[in-house]
Design a protein around this motif. Structure first.
Motif, PDB file in Angstrom:
ATOM      1  N   SER A 242       0.822  -1.218   0.000  1.00  0.00           N
ATOM      2  CA  SER A 242       0.000   0.000   0.000  1.00  0.00           C
ATOM      3  C   SER A 242       0.856   1.268   0.000  1.00  0.00           C
ATOM      4  N   ARG A 243       2.155   1.123   0.312  1.00  0.00           N
ATOM      5  CA  ARG A 243       3.055   2.273   0.354  1.00  0.00           C
ATOM      6  C   ARG A 243       4.283   2.006  -0.523  1.00  0.00           C
ATOM      7  N   PRO A 244       5.020   3.066  -0.879  1.00  0.00           N
ATOM      8  CA  PRO A 244       6.270   2.855  -1.623  1.00  0.00           C
ATOM      9  C   PRO A 244       7.238   1.986  -0.821  1.00  0.00           C
ATOM     10  N   ILE A 245       7.932   1.113  -1.509  1.00  0.00           N
ATOM     11  CA  ILE A 245       8.827   0.163  -0.852  1.00  0.00           C
ATOM     12  C   ILE A 245      10.192   0.811  -0.626  1.00  0.00           C
ATOM     13  N   LYS A 246      10.751   0.542   0.545  1.00  0.00           N
ATOM     14  CA  LYS A 246      12.053   1.100   0.918  1.00  0.00           C
ATOM     15  C   LYS A 246      13.175   0.082   0.751  1.00  0.00           C
ATOM     16  N   SER A 247      12.967  -1.157   1.180  1.00  0.00           N
ATOM     17  CA  SER A 247      13.992  -2.196   1.045  1.00  0.00           C
ATOM     18  C   SER A 247      13.364  -3.573   1.151  1.00  0.00           C
ATOM     19  N   ILE A 248      14.051  -4.571   0.577  1.00  0.00           N
ATOM     20  CA  ILE A 248      13.615  -5.969   0.647  1.00  0.00           C
ATOM     21  C   ILE A 248      14.838  -6.826   0.934  1.00  0.00           C
ATOM     22  N   GLN A 249      14.616  -8.013   1.528  1.00  0.00           N
ATOM     23  CA  GLN A 249      15.726  -8.924   1.802  1.00  0.00           C
ATOM     24  C   GLN A 249      15.203 -10.343   1.972  1.00  0.00           C
ATOM     25  N   PHE A 250      15.876 -11.298   1.319  1.00  0.00           N
ATOM     26  CA  PHE A 250      15.581 -12.713   1.538  1.00  0.00           C
ATOM     27  C   PHE A 250      16.260 -13.182   2.817  1.00  0.00           C
ATOM     28  N   CYS A 251      15.632 -14.155   3.472  1.00  0.00           N
ATOM     29  CA  CYS A 251      16.232 -14.759   4.663  1.00  0.00           C
ATOM     30  C   CYS A 251      17.495 -15.519   4.250  1.00  0.00           C
ATOM     31  N   PRO A 252      18.641 -15.296   4.927  1.00  0.00           N
ATOM     32  CA  PRO A 252      19.888 -15.956   4.532  1.00  0.00           C
ATOM     33  C   PRO A 252      19.997 -17.415   4.957  1.00  0.00           C
ATOM     34  N   ARG A 254      17.027 -19.614   5.368  1.00  0.00           N
ATOM     35  CA  ARG A 254      15.868 -20.438   5.017  1.00  0.00           C
ATOM     36  C   ARG A 254      15.277 -19.935   3.716  1.00  0.00           C
ATOM     37  N   THR A 255      14.985 -20.842   2.810  1.00  0.00           N
ATOM     38  CA  THR A 255      14.479 -20.440   1.509  1.00  0.00           C
ATOM     39  C   THR A 255      13.021 -19.974   1.590  1.00  0.00           C
ATOM     40  N   ASN A 256      12.620 -19.193   0.572  1.00  0.00           N
ATOM     41  CA  ASN A 256      11.221 -18.762   0.395  1.00  0.00           C
ATOM     42  C   ASN A 256      10.721 -17.811   1.473  1.00  0.00           C
ATOM     43  N   ARG A 257      11.615 -17.060   2.118  1.00  0.00           N
ATOM     44  CA  ARG A 257      11.188 -16.065   3.104  1.00  0.00           C
ATOM     45  C   ARG A 257      11.693 -14.697   2.659  1.00  0.00           C
ATOM     46  N   LEU A 258      10.765 -13.779   2.377  1.00  0.00           N
ATOM     47  CA  LEU A 258      11.103 -12.443   1.895  1.00  0.00           C
ATOM     48  C   LEU A 258      10.534 -11.405   2.849  1.00  0.00           C
ATOM     49  N   ALA A 259      11.398 -10.513   3.340  1.00  0.00           N
ATOM     50  CA  ALA A 259      10.969  -9.429   4.226  1.00  0.00           C
ATOM     51  C   ALA A 259      10.946  -8.115   3.453  1.00  0.00           C
ATOM     52  N   VAL A 260       9.928  -7.286   3.744  1.00  0.00           N
ATOM     53  CA  VAL A 260       9.695  -6.056   2.982  1.00  0.00           C
ATOM     54  C   VAL A 260       9.452  -4.903   3.944  1.00  0.00           C
ATOM     55  N   LEU A 261      10.169  -3.804   3.744  1.00  0.00           N
ATOM     56  CA  LEU A 261       9.949  -2.579   4.522  1.00  0.00           C
ATOM     57  C   LEU A 261       9.452  -1.485   3.587  1.00  0.00           C
ATOM     58  N   THR A 262       8.341  -0.849   3.954  1.00  0.00           N
ATOM     59  CA  THR A 262       7.803   0.249   3.163  1.00  0.00           C
ATOM     60  C   THR A 262       8.104   1.584   3.848  1.00  0.00           C
ATOM     61  N   GLU A 263       7.939   2.659   3.108  1.00  0.00           N
ATOM     62  CA  GLU A 263       8.226   3.993   3.638  1.00  0.00           C
ATOM     63  C   GLU A 263       7.280   4.332   4.791  1.00  0.00           C
ATOM     64  N   ASN A 264       7.850   4.957   5.842  1.00  0.00           N
ATOM     65  CA  ASN A 264       7.074   5.458   6.986  1.00  0.00           C
ATOM     66  C   ASN A 264       6.180   4.378   7.591  1.00  0.00           C
ATOM     67  N   SER A 265       6.719   3.166   7.702  1.00  0.00           N
ATOM     68  CA  SER A 265       5.924   2.049   8.200  1.00  0.00           C
ATOM     69  C   SER A 265       6.412   1.607   9.580  1.00  0.00           C
ATOM     70  N   PRO A 266       5.495   1.231  10.474  1.00  0.00           N
ATOM     71  CA  PRO A 266       5.893   0.699  11.785  1.00  0.00           C
ATOM     72  C   PRO A 266       6.140  -0.808  11.753  1.00  0.00           C
ATOM     73  N   ASN A 267       5.984  -1.435  10.577  1.00  0.00           N
ATOM     74  CA  ASN A 267       6.101  -2.891  10.486  1.00  0.00           C
ATOM     75  C   ASN A 267       7.001  -3.307   9.334  1.00  0.00           C
ATOM     76  N   VAL A 268       7.607  -4.481   9.497  1.00  0.00           N
ATOM     77  CA  VAL A 268       8.273  -5.181   8.402  1.00  0.00           C
ATOM     78  C   VAL A 268       7.364  -6.333   8.002  1.00  0.00           C
ATOM     79  N   ASN A 269       6.961  -6.387   6.753  1.00  0.00           N
ATOM     80  CA  ASN A 269       6.101  -7.481   6.286  1.00  0.00           C
ATOM     81  C   ASN A 269       6.961  -8.658   5.838  1.00  0.00           C
TER      82      ASN A 269
END
Length: 428
Positions: A242-252, A254-269
């Motif tokens: 729902s917001r512009p994305i700031k950064s993403i990272q795969f888990c080093p 375990r496979t198939n785990r992607l973390a996403v941080l959006t701008e001005n967000s209190p959560n990492v999805n």
């Protein structure tokens, strides 16, 4: 820690030691996670609370000019070192983490602004940097540290700024780099020209899943493109935020785990990405957080070897704060015939052994054995003797004993209720 550039601080975990990491911004600070208890007496203002039970303890610092810095931990365990580049400088410093001493300096040439610095995960001598465009200089340079020459061994032939860079986990000589309107694949054995180039808008944050080497992701605005590197003519799927994305990272770890941080967000999805019947399933995973949801997260990073933990930075009253995020992921559970509990954790199976095993697991078998011994027809005392001292049978055993004692005290009252036999006799 207080600074005017808190939002630009990045977390870099050691690939060798689980609890060691670096916070890098205008300075480079080396920390180790430490448990807090009543005997913890080494607290000082440079340490940072992470949770109620842990804090980040400052081990050392690398300070020079107050310019934004970028680092990359060496991924090989026999070389515990980092590559450090300070923006608008002309040198890369190789720092030995044992004593924070500089062991080598690499020549960049003209002073440049760096967007990414990465060691090769397959070849311990290769180091790649992606730069902002600077006159006619190459924006992607590769150093081979096995060579005595401190100049770049390769300058790749692409124009424009390099916005992200990622080495292949399959082949040591291949890497991907994104530019202003394209994603390119290079093979160092074939020279400096890209062997493939794809026009795309998804040019930011390109990264490869370390445990699923053909999966990759990049983003543009509020959309993430998911790639299959075996045939990346177009993305295989998308994730929309729902917001512009700031950064993403795969888990080093375990496979198939992607973390996403959006701008001005209190959560990492956090997303679980799984292939089922030729379809990619994208499922958001919940996690526990130790902080108020009103704080805006500035940056995050997966723990290097713990697939269920991320660390994030945020600011409170112009002071840097750290927090651990614990991912609540699914773990398949099974019970074996001897009542051992088997739990699947990542690529391992943990077994919890039962302390007390009852051979008569089935209640029907228990009833059959009791019937053969005339349970319930004999005296109260004999009925109690037929029961074991297991916790599951203690209450009924105590009841039979209580009835026996009561019968002795009130013989007349209990005489006509001496068991099933007398009840049946009174009816037939």
């Amino acid at each position: 820690m207080s600074t005017s550039h808190l939002s630009e601080i990045a977390i870099k975990w050691s690939p060798q030691v689980d609890e060691e990491f670096i916070l890098v911004g205008n300075s480079v600070n080396f920390y180790r996670l430490t448990s807090i208890n009543n005997s913890f007496k080494n607290w000082n203002e440079n340490n940072i609370f992470v949770s109620e039970s842990t804090c980040a303890r400052l081990i050392g610092s690398i300070n020079s000019y107050s310019k934004q810095k970028m680092i990359s931990w060496h991924p090989f365990t026999n070389l515990n070192s980092i590559a450090l580049f300070e923006n608008e400088s002309s040198q890369i410093r190789i720092i030995r983490m044992l004593d924070l001493e500089e062991v080598r300096s690499l020549d960049v040439g003209m002073a440049k602004k760096c967007n990414q610095i990465e060691w090769s995960p397959k070849n311990q001598s290769y180091l790649g940097l992606g730069f902002e465009q600077n006159d006619n200089c190459s924006s992607v340079c590769i150093w081979d540290l096995s060579q005595p020459n401190n100049n770049p061994s390769r300058q790749l032939n692409e124009t424009g700024s390099c916005l992200s860079l990622a080495w292949s986990y399959e082949t040591s000589d291949c890497l991907f780099a994104s530019f202003e309107n394209r994603l390119s694949l290079f093979d160092l054995r074939a020279g400096g020209d890209p062997i493939e180039s794809l026009k795309t808008d998804y040019i930011y944050g390109f990264c490869i899943d370390p445990k699923g080497i053909f999966k990759a992701a990049s983003f543009y605005q509020n959309q993430i493109a998911l790639w299959d590197l075996r045939d990346y003519k177009e993305p295989v799927d998308f994730i929309e935020e729902s917001r512009p994305i700031k950064s993403i990272q795969f888990c080093p770890s375990r496979t198939n785990r992607l973390a996403v941080l959006t701008e001005n967000s209190p959560n990492v999805n956090v997303f679980r990405l799984e292939e089922r019947e030729d379809k990619l399933i994208k499922e958001k995973i919940q996690y526990y957080k130790y902080y108020k949801s009103s704080f805006v997260i500035n940056s995050f990073s997966w723990h290097s070897k713990d697939s269920n933990r991320l660390m994030a930075t945020f600011t409170d009253l112009n002071t840097l704060k750290l927090v651990d995020l614990v991912v609540a992921d699914y773990s398949p559970i099974g019970i074996s015939f001897n009542e051992n509990l088997n739990i699947a954790l990542n690529d391992k199976v943990c077994t919890v052994q039962s302390q007390e095993i009852d051979d008569e697991i089935d209640i029907g078998e228990k009833m059959r054995q009791r019937a053969k011994n005339s349970y319930g027809i004999k005296s109260f005392k004999e009925n109690a003797n037929l029961l074991s001292d297991n916790k599951s049978e203690l209450e009924i055993k105590f009841l039979w004993k209580w009835l026996e004692i009561s019968k002795a005290n009130e013989h007349t009252y209990f005489e006509k209720f001496s068991g099933v036999k007398s009840i049946l006799a009174s009816r037939f």
